[in-house]
Design an enzyme around this catalytic site. Structure first.
Site, PDB file in Angstrom:
ATOM      1  N   VAL A  19      28.756 -18.413  30.213  1.00 44.60           N
ATOM      2  CA  VAL A  19      29.275 -18.674  28.877  1.00 44.60           C
ATOM      3  C   VAL A  19      30.762 -18.336  28.806  1.00 44.60           C
ATOM      4  O   VAL A  19      31.166 -17.213  29.116  1.00 44.60           O
ATOM      5  CB  VAL A  19      28.499 -17.841  27.829  1.00 44.60           C
ATOM      6  CG1 VAL A  19      29.062 -18.068  26.441  1.00 44.60           C
ATOM      7  CG2 VAL A  19      27.016 -18.200  27.866  1.00 44.60           C
ATOM      8  N   CYS A  20      31.564 -19.320  28.388  1.00 47.20           N
ATOM      9  CA  CYS A  20      33.000 -19.146  28.218  1.00 47.20           C
ATOM     10  C   CYS A  20      33.627 -18.622  29.521  1.00 47.20           C
ATOM     11  O   CYS A  20      33.433 -19.224  30.571  1.00 47.20           O
ATOM     12  CB  CYS A  20      33.259 -18.243  27.014  1.00 47.20           C
ATOM     13  SG  CYS A  20      34.984 -18.221  26.495  1.00 47.20           S
ATOM     14  N   GLN A  21      34.333 -17.512  29.468  1.00 49.84           N
ATOM     15  CA  GLN A  21      34.902 -16.948  30.698  1.00 49.84           C
ATOM     16  C   GLN A  21      33.789 -16.650  31.715  1.00 49.84           C
ATOM     17  O   GLN A  21      33.997 -16.735  32.926  1.00 49.84           O
ATOM     18  CB  GLN A  21      35.657 -15.663  30.366  1.00 49.84           C
ATOM     19  CG  GLN A  21      36.317 -14.993  31.540  1.00 49.84           C
ATOM     20  CD  GLN A  21      36.745 -13.565  31.215  1.00 49.84           C
ATOM     21  OE1 GLN A  21      36.138 -12.896  30.376  1.00 49.84           O
ATOM     22  NE2 GLN A  21      37.805 -13.096  31.853  1.00 49.84           N
TER      23      GLN A  21
END
Lengths: 355, 158
Positions: free
Chosen positions: A148-150
């Site tokens: 998720v994301c980074q």
């Protein structure tokens, strides 16, 4: 002097102002009586700990034995309970309801003693230890990995370095190309002398990162949000939602200095995942070594990770099974909106089942 | 957790601050120059201060140390002045956009009959002005310089 669209009636305006003040005062008082201090809502068990990194396993009433366990790798920035905010806003609960055996990697709150932690520590050692624990616990060679994301960027790196551990890879609002024209955050970060910053500060304060995120859209993320609270007066559930979100926004861990510097230089400054030359722990990170099926989920109105930054994954890896899913929403809505609850767990589970 | 959020009064103060902003907007439009007419110049001036505060990079003070003197302080002073100037420029542009949006150039444009509508327009104009400025190199440079000046202040105070 000009002709004006303004047609404010003084009496009505005064009444509107009075009502606003009244509702704002009421909402503020009601907020003060609420307590939403929880870190998620779905029952879970700590199954492994390394340093401040904790691996959680979530309850699943009817796991689908045909599916490999799913390990969620969240970002180092912010806290992962955004994925399990409340019963009707929980990606994790939705995934478990679809029969997935869900694990979550929680990086915790790095302190001064963790400033030396590097991307090698996070991507290889900590995430690797979590995945190895799940593999051993289930007697499987590979897991499904959701970044998720980074955490998606980190998952891509891990999969490139250890392709034998990952059966399927799902990336969610994940930056891949950090130099797309519409990436405002990247424009700003590229001007920062991150080496000096980390040399002086050690760990990078979470509040500093928060300020940068809010600065991307300062009026919508402050004025509109806070004045909109007046509309929530008397609605306890809505106020609890508001408070949970506020708490999450302000619950931003400091960043381990070494890993932060490596991430900013390698990704934001030099865009090495796309341009090549990325190394973690002295080993080259070659996206072509990722050959497992990939589902890339991004958000059409994402102000933090623009869709183009995520779409750059297509064709970058060695996978011959690449799918993309564009969610009609923003970077936060993809976790907590009603449509996300209905769409994403089902989409992910169906995609995994068909592999 | 941001230490400020642990303060039970932090959220209340924040909300109060933004509620005052809403009231200030109402106040700016309270006294038109005459029936059916609005003095946009006066209104623009009254809004600039409010906008300026919103566009000044926030949160950087989270890393700010106690005051120190010397080169580091001078660098910080210059960087802060530069971002303040940029914020003022954005605020002027935002106010100009709002004034333009309030002019009925299109006969079909709907009238603004409530503070709520006016407030929404104010936010849209402000965000548009900010978005345009924030993409410029000088904005990124000014922000980075302010951040690094704060870092050097911290180093000097250590």
């Amino acid at each position: 002097m000009s002709a004006s669209r303004l047609a404010l009636d003084p009496v009505r305006t005064a009444a509107e102002m009075a009502e606003f003040a009244q509702r704002m005062a009421r909402a503020t008082a009601e907020l003060a009586s609420l307590d939403v201090r929880t870190e998620g809502c779905t029952p879970r068990t700590e199954v492994m700990r390394r340093g401040k990194t904790v691996l959680w396993r979530y309850a699943c009433e009817a796991p689908d034995g045909g599916l490999a366990p799913l390990v969620i790798c969240y970002a180092l920035v912010n806290r992962p309970y955004m994925l399990d905010l409340q019963p009707d806003r929980s990606l994790i609960r939705g995934l478990a309801a679809c029969g997935l055996d869900v694990y979550l990697v929680d990086w915790g709150y790095p302190d001064r003693g963790d400033s030396h932690l590097s991307l090698d520590d996070y991507v290889n050692r900590h995430l690797g230890a979590c995945i190895d624990h799940v593999r051993a616990a289930h007697g499987v060679g590979e897991v499904n990995l959701l970044g998720v994301c980074q955490g998606g960027t980190m998952s891509l790196c891990h999969t490139a370095l250890h392709p034998e551990r990952v059966r399927n890879l799902v990336t969610m609002v994940t930056p891949v190309d950090f130099h797309t024209d519409d990436n405002l955050l990247s424009r700003w970060v590229r001007k920062v002398d991150v080496d000096r910053m980390v040399e002086v500060l050690g760990n990078v304060p979470g509040a500093l990162l928060n300020a940068a995120f809010v600065a991307l859209m300062p009026l919508r993320l402050t004025v509109r949000k806070y004045t909109g609270l007046a509309d929530l007066a008397g609605d306890r559930a809505a106020l609890e939602n508001f408070l949970r979100m506020e708490r999450w926004i302000h619950d931003s861990p400091d960043q381990a200095g070494t890993a932060f510097r490596e991430f900013i230089r390698g990704f934001f400054h030099e865009n090495r995942l796309l341009n090549g030359g990325l190394q973690i722990g002295g080993r080259p990170v070659d996206p072509q070594r990722i050959t497992c099926p990939i589902l890339n989920i991004y958000a059409r109105q994402d102000h933090l990770v623009p869709p183009a930054a995520s779409r750059a994954l297509e064709g970058l890896t060695g996978s011959r099974d690449y799918s993309a899913f564009e969610f009609d929403g923003g970077h936060i809505g993809i976790y907590v909106s009603r449509s996300a609850q209905e769409l994403l767990p089902r989409t992910i589970a169906q995609w995994l089942r068909s592999r | 957790m941001d230490e400020r959020f642990s303060d039970p009064l932090f959220l209340q103060r924040t909300l109060s601050e933004y509620a005052q902003g809403f009231a200030a907007l109402a106040g700016a439009f309270r006294a038109p120059a005459g029936p059916g007419a609005v003095d946009f110049g006066t209104i623009q001036q009254s809004l600039v201060a409010g906008y300026q505060r919103l566009f000044t990079p926030g949160g950087l003070d989270a890393a700010a140390p106690p005051s120190v003197s010397g080169a580091a302080f001078e660098r910080y002073r210059r960087a802060a002045a530069c971002t303040t100037e940029l914020a003022a420029s954005i605020a002027h542009d935002a106010s100009r956009r709002l004034a333009e949006a309030l002019v009925a150039s299109d006969p079909g444009a709907s009238p603004i009959t409530s503070l709520r509508e006016l407030h929404a327009l104010w936010i849209d104009c402000g965000e548009a002005a900010y978005a345009e400025a924030a993409r410029r190199e000088e904005f990124a440079s000014a922000q980075a310089e302010l951040l690094m000046a704060l870092v050097e202040l911290r180093a000097a105070a250590a």
